[in-house]
Motif scaffolding. Structure first.
Motif, PDB file in Angstrom:
ATOM      1  N   ALA A   4       0.737  -1.430  -0.441  1.00  0.00           N
ATOM      2  CA  ALA A   4       0.332  -0.087  -0.341  1.00  0.00           C
ATOM      3  C   ALA A   4       1.014   1.462   0.199  1.00  0.00           C
ATOM      4  N   MET A   5       2.081   1.470   0.803  1.00  0.00           N
ATOM      5  CA  MET A   5       2.935   2.499   1.118  1.00  0.00           C
ATOM      6  C   MET A   5       3.652   2.463  -0.204  1.00  0.00           C
ATOM      7  N   GLU A   6       3.717   1.401  -1.319  1.00  0.00           N
ATOM      8  CA  GLU A   6       4.118   1.396  -2.410  1.00  0.00           C
ATOM      9  C   GLU A   6       2.889   2.415  -3.409  1.00  0.00           C
ATOM     10  N   VAL A   7       2.005   1.721  -3.462  1.00  0.00           N
ATOM     11  CA  VAL A   7       1.317   2.901  -4.485  1.00  0.00           C
ATOM     12  C   VAL A   7       0.978   4.335  -4.537  1.00  0.00           C
ATOM     13  N   CYS A   8       1.134   4.527  -2.814  1.00  0.00           N
ATOM     14  CA  CYS A   8       0.800   5.591  -2.126  1.00  0.00           C
ATOM     15  C   CYS A   8       2.223   6.555  -2.600  1.00  0.00           C
ATOM     16  N   ASP A   9       3.760   5.841  -3.099  1.00  0.00           N
ATOM     17  CA  ASP A   9       5.186   6.644  -3.471  1.00  0.00           C
ATOM     18  C   ASP A   9       4.646   6.993  -4.856  1.00  0.00           C
ATOM     19  N   GLU A  10       3.799   5.550  -5.519  1.00  0.00           N
ATOM     20  CA  GLU A  10       3.578   5.679  -6.760  1.00  0.00           C
ATOM     21  C   GLU A  10       2.558   7.290  -7.066  1.00  0.00           C
ATOM     22  N   PHE A  11       1.185   6.983  -6.520  1.00  0.00           N
ATOM     23  CA  PHE A  11       0.464   8.428  -6.537  1.00  0.00           C
ATOM     24  C   PHE A  11       1.419   9.979  -6.376  1.00  0.00           C
TER      25      PHE A  11
ATOM     26  N   VAL B 282      -1.673  14.620   4.380  1.00  0.00           N
ATOM     27  CA  VAL B 282      -0.063  15.096   4.405  1.00  0.00           C
ATOM     28  C   VAL B 282       0.757  14.601   4.739  1.00  0.00           C
ATOM     29  N   ASP B 283       0.534  13.342   6.124  1.00  0.00           N
ATOM     30  CA  ASP B 283       1.426  12.052   6.668  1.00  0.00           C
ATOM     31  C   ASP B 283       1.761  11.184   5.681  1.00  0.00           C
ATOM     32  N   LEU B 284       0.413  10.486   4.357  1.00  0.00           N
ATOM     33  CA  LEU B 284       0.973   9.627   3.586  1.00  0.00           C
ATOM     34  C   LEU B 284       1.753  10.593   2.581  1.00  0.00           C
ATOM     35  N   PHE B 285       0.943  11.444   1.824  1.00  0.00           N
ATOM     36  CA  PHE B 285       1.706  11.581   0.067  1.00  0.00           C
ATOM     37  C   PHE B 285       2.527  12.778   0.789  1.00  0.00           C
ATOM     38  N   GLY B 286       2.959  13.624   1.681  1.00  0.00           N
ATOM     39  CA  GLY B 286       4.199  14.785   1.935  1.00  0.00           C
ATOM     40  C   GLY B 286       5.177  14.647   1.089  1.00  0.00           C
ATOM     41  N   GLU B 287       5.850  13.354   1.957  1.00  0.00           N
ATOM     42  CA  GLU B 287       7.381  12.995   1.644  1.00  0.00           C
ATOM     43  C   GLU B 287       7.086  12.329   0.333  1.00  0.00           C
ATOM     44  N   PRO B 288       6.361  11.592  -0.203  1.00  0.00           N
ATOM     45  CA  PRO B 288       6.496  10.918  -1.378  1.00  0.00           C
ATOM     46  C   PRO B 288       6.398  11.997  -3.088  1.00  0.00           C
ATOM     47  N   ILE B 289       5.417  13.241  -2.712  1.00  0.00           N
ATOM     48  CA  ILE B 289       5.183  13.870  -3.614  1.00  0.00           C
ATOM     49  C   ILE B 289       6.250  15.636  -3.561  1.00  0.00           C
ATOM     50  N   THR B 290       6.817  15.523  -2.373  1.00  0.00           N
ATOM     51  CA  THR B 290       7.837  16.301  -2.320  1.00  0.00           C
ATOM     52  C   THR B 290       9.190  16.039  -2.593  1.00  0.00           C
ATOM     53  N   ARG B 291       9.600  13.832  -2.043  1.00  0.00           N
ATOM     54  CA  ARG B 291      11.136  13.909  -2.986  1.00  0.00           C
ATOM     55  C   ARG B 291      10.799  13.647  -4.280  1.00  0.00           C
ATOM     56  N   TRP B 292       9.441  13.147  -4.589  1.00  0.00           N
ATOM     57  CA  TRP B 292       9.808  13.195  -7.097  1.00  0.00           C
ATOM     58  C   TRP B 292       9.715  14.377  -7.296  1.00  0.00           C
ATOM     59  N   PHE B 293       8.765  15.245  -6.401  1.00  0.00           N
ATOM     60  CA  PHE B 293       9.356  16.955  -7.569  1.00  0.00           C
ATOM     61  C   PHE B 293      10.864  16.675  -6.969  1.00  0.00           C
TER      62      PHE B 293
ATOM     63  N   LEU C 207       4.563  15.397 -11.198  1.00  0.00           N
ATOM     64  CA  LEU C 207       4.632  14.515 -12.553  1.00  0.00           C
ATOM     65  C   LEU C 207       4.013  16.016 -12.849  1.00  0.00           C
ATOM     66  N   GLY C 208       2.801  15.836 -12.857  1.00  0.00           N
ATOM     67  CA  GLY C 208       1.393  17.220 -13.221  1.00  0.00           C
ATOM     68  C   GLY C 208       2.226  18.802 -12.783  1.00  0.00           C
ATOM     69  N   LEU C 209       2.693  18.822 -10.629  1.00  0.00           N
ATOM     70  CA  LEU C 209       3.906  19.976 -10.877  1.00  0.00           C
ATOM     71  C   LEU C 209       4.905  20.367 -11.291  1.00  0.00           C
ATOM     72  N   VAL C 210       5.580  19.670 -11.979  1.00  0.00           N
ATOM     73  CA  VAL C 210       6.786  20.096 -12.287  1.00  0.00           C
ATOM     74  C   VAL C 210       6.562  20.179 -13.479  1.00  0.00           C
ATOM     75  N   ASN C 211       5.528  19.860 -14.108  1.00  0.00           N
ATOM     76  CA  ASN C 211       4.918  20.575 -15.623  1.00  0.00           C
ATOM     77  C   ASN C 211       4.644  21.938 -15.144  1.00  0.00           C
ATOM     78  N   LEU C 212       3.899  22.332 -14.175  1.00  0.00           N
ATOM     79  CA  LEU C 212       3.265  23.695 -14.743  1.00  0.00           C
ATOM     80  C   LEU C 212       4.496  24.593 -13.416  1.00  0.00           C
ATOM     81  N   ALA C 213       5.644  24.115 -12.946  1.00  0.00           N
ATOM     82  CA  ALA C 213       6.499  25.046 -12.938  1.00  0.00           C
ATOM     83  C   ALA C 213       7.369  25.039 -13.503  1.00  0.00           C
ATOM     84  N   ASN C 214       7.340  24.306 -14.784  1.00  0.00           N
ATOM     85  CA  ASN C 214       7.924  24.895 -15.995  1.00  0.00           C
ATOM     86  C   ASN C 214       7.052  26.011 -17.121  1.00  0.00           C
ATOM     87  N   VAL C 215       5.986  25.876 -16.786  1.00  0.00           N
ATOM     88  CA  VAL C 215       5.063  27.419 -17.362  1.00  0.00           C
ATOM     89  C   VAL C 215       5.236  27.952 -16.569  1.00  0.00           C
TER      90      VAL C 215
END
Lengths: 311, 311
Positions: B225-232, B262-273, B238-246
């Motif tokens: 389940a944590m892997e799915v959260c990481d994929e999410f 944020v406890d589940l998604f904050g770290e993966p989103i920030t790391r992937w960003f 990916l969308g955030l970096v597109n917006l950063a480019n624009v």
């Protein structure tokens, strides 16, 4: 009157093109030099060009790469191999003039917005389709620069995370599909699948196929080459509709080298844009137009930068 | 003092939430009603809420859907089945008050920008991660509305043209991956590949798996389940970096229902960003923060609209 004379210089990989504008924005002088190697030589060349076309009230410079708001070129792999080139402050020290620096595609956007195809628009996006894709954005009647000055790097929108690798280190950036090099890649993929045998014969081999060969064959009526042009138009349109979702501009201006081939790409881009636009029945469609200024857009926009950066 | 009282109403699929703000932006009144069926009943309810919290100097309304600059809701499939609902002018006629209407995610962005996590930012993007993805953009210290008023429809950026179909008629829109329904889809895909057997047991079958089940399992330490959260998190980034480019914003504010996790998604989103950002070594990274205002953001932002639409 020289006090109102504004000079702009577009620094390209091979040449620097300079123009002088009068108070009405008419081009009253033009000069060019080969782009030399290394930062010191580039600054010398820019000073020479500004002096030749001056005396100028203001100087603007367009450079290919990421430019900070204070006029530092952070990186420009095709131009200089240093990571912080303080173009703005070096020129200010040498010339004692107001100097503004920005990305070359942003300069082209400023030119088309102020004096060209985008004149009078409050919400527009300029897209330069060249070797890569650059851009410039106007919203609420002002240039969107972003907090660092890096806004408009639209060529690196990822539109397929499993797509071909990009020199930026990621995969599936828009410019892998919808630029001049993207057209070449689409053509070589089609050639490798034996869909472009006449083009391959013209080019001398699959690996030699370039966008130019496809364009030439399509102009001669080769159906397979025209299909590649259609596919290219779909990729251009896909990025445009993404930008329409984000920004809802009234106008897209397409410029850069490929925009000169409006006879080949104009119809497919426009058709696919209508097909791919989000909620097409609920909105007036943004206008798609082609740039007016061709090669001089960057230099003219550079000349206009001082007025645009500080309205 | 009632003359400075600003009322805002957030019209949702099930309820309408209204707040009154004093001159300093403090919430001094709150009311709610179930959202009735049909445009006439909705207008009646909005008039009742505005009257209950008034007298108000101005009224702002946030609605889910495409809203034109003059306050017409062009379409909102989850709310009313008419294609042009003139919310703004109907309310102006009934109340005789200054009324402004905008998209609900845009309202949330206005609230966070003016009084919340984005306070003081001149260049920010708010992303609401709910059932779908909405957004609001600030550039040059002003709200970006677009020529029609439709800017910020960031959930329909196509990030994979071969991706899953979207109700909008296209494929691979960002919100197919990075919203609450996107999380459910990622989870069911993982479940169908037998990567989430514990979650499937909890849900009662592959087709019953929802984002909530994945979140619960991940909180209990289930590695799959944590892997799915990481994929999410990667898809969000990916969308955030597109917006950063624009847009090159200094700040992203993440809101909507999923931002509460944020406890589940904050770290993966920030790391992937950080991993996916274009030219990460050449720029200060935009800040990623989570929204301050939770459920009331839409209503508070609606109350602030009149001042923001006409600065």
């Amino acid at each position: 009157m020289s006090a109102a004379r504004r000079v702009g210089i577009d620094v390209g990989g091979t040449k620097c093109l300079a123009v002088a504008l009068d108070a009405d924005g008419a081009v009253v002088g033009e000069a060019r030099r080969a782009t030399p190697k290394g930062p010191a030589a580039i600054i010398d060349t820019l000073v020479e060009l500004a002096t030749e076309l001056g005396p100028a009230a203001t100087l603007g410079v367009g450079v290919p790469g990421l430019v900070t708001r204070d006029g530092t070129l952070r990186a420009a792999p095709n131009l200089v191999d240093i990571s912080d080139f303080q173009v703005g402050s070096l020129l200010r020290d040498r010339l004692g003039t107001d100097v503004e620096v920005d990305n070359d595609a942003t300069c082209a956007a400023v030119a088309e917005w102020q004096l060209g195809a985008g004149r009078g628009a409050d919400d527009m996006v300029m897209v330069t389709l060249g070797t890569g894709i650059g851009g410039g954005i106007v919203a609420n009647g002002r240039l969107v620069r972003g907090i660092n000055g890096f806004a408009g790097e639209i060529g690196h929108m990822v539109i397929d995370p499993n797509g071909p690798p990009c020199p930026c280190g990621r995969r599936g950036c828009w410019e892998r599909y919808a630029s001049g090099s993207g057209l070449g890649r689409l053509a070589r993929d089609a050639a490798a699948a034996h869909r472009l045998d006449a083009v391959v014969a013209m080019a001398g081999g699959v690996d030699q196929v370039r966008g130019e060969h496809v364009a030439e064959a399509a102009r001669q009526g080769d159906a397979a080459a025209m299909e590649v042009c259609d596919e290219f138009g779909r990729w251009v349109a896909l990025g445009l509709v993404n930008l329409a979702n984000v920004l809802d501009p009234g106008l897209f201006v397409l410029g850069g080298g490929l925009a000169a081939s409006v006879d080949l790409f104009g119809e497919p881009i426009t058709r696919w844009f209508g097909e791919l636009l989000y909620a097409p029945h609920l909105r007036p469609h943004p206008r798609l137009v082609f740039a007016d200024m061709a090669e001089r857009a960057g230099a003219i926009g550079a000349a206009l930068l001082p007025g645009v950066h500080r309205p």
